[in-house]
Design an enzyme around this catalytic site. Structure first.
Site, mmCIF file in Angstrom:
data_model
loop_
_atom_site.group_PDB
_atom_site.id
_atom_site.type_symbol
_atom_site.label_atom_id
_atom_site.label_comp_id
_atom_site.label_asym_id
_atom_site.label_seq_id
_atom_site.Cartn_x
_atom_site.Cartn_y
_atom_site.Cartn_z
ATOM 1 C CG HIS A 52 -0.200 0.062 2.530
ATOM 2 N ND1 HIS A 52 0.157 -1.082 3.221
ATOM 3 C CD2 HIS A 52 0.265 1.099 3.268
ATOM 4 C CE1 HIS A 52 0.799 -0.736 4.331
ATOM 5 N NE2 HIS A 52 0.881 0.588 4.379
ATOM 6 C CB ALA A 53 0.966 4.386 -1.375
#
Length: 147
Positions: free
Chosen positions: A64-65
């Site tokens: 994820h970011a």
């Protein structure tokens, strides 16, 4: 859909080379070593601390970011790889020393993999958990970066 939140207006231009390995001050004596992380070490106020352990060597974490969150990762024990991506460029960073940490800035995709036996990853985060700060789909992440 209402809301013109700050996350919609944040700078998303951080690149993988903006993620820095930072030295952690150590105090050594015959009884052992103390690593000290104070305000000057990380460029944000810590609001959450957590750690990963007992991660199987073939498992991948992250994926994820974050739109706004900064993270500082430390291999407290053992080693692991951090795969960073800015939407265009990938970069692999191996963390294997408890006196060095990796600063991950907002707008950078991250995956953690290749955990050694007994590895512990300590994470210091700039914010408490907020699900709406996560981008969990890589294609949506690339769209976010292209704005």
């Amino acid at each position: 859909m209402a809301s013109n939140t700050s996350s919609e207006n944040i700078k998303v231009t951080n690149m993988v080379n903006d993620c820095l390995i930072m030295e952690i001050r150590n105090i050594k004596d015959p009884r052992g070593t103390i690593a000290v992380i104070e305000k000057e070490v990380i460029p944000f106020d810590a609001k959450r601390v957590y750690y990963l352990y007992d991660v199987p060597s073939d498992a991948t974490r992250g994926g994820h970011a974050h739109k706004e969150l900064y993270q500082f990762l430390i291999a407290i024990s053992g080693s692991f790889d951090v795969i960073l991506h800015d939407g265009t460029n990938p970069k692999k960073v191996t963390l294997n020393k408890p006196n060095k940490g990796l600063l991950i800035k907002p707008g950078i995709w991250r995956e953690l993999e290749n955990f050694s036996s007994g590895a512990v990853c300590l994470v210091i985060a700039s914010e408490v958990f907020k699900e709406d700060d996560y981008i969990r789909d890589f294609e949506k992440f690339k769209l976010f970066k292209s704005r």
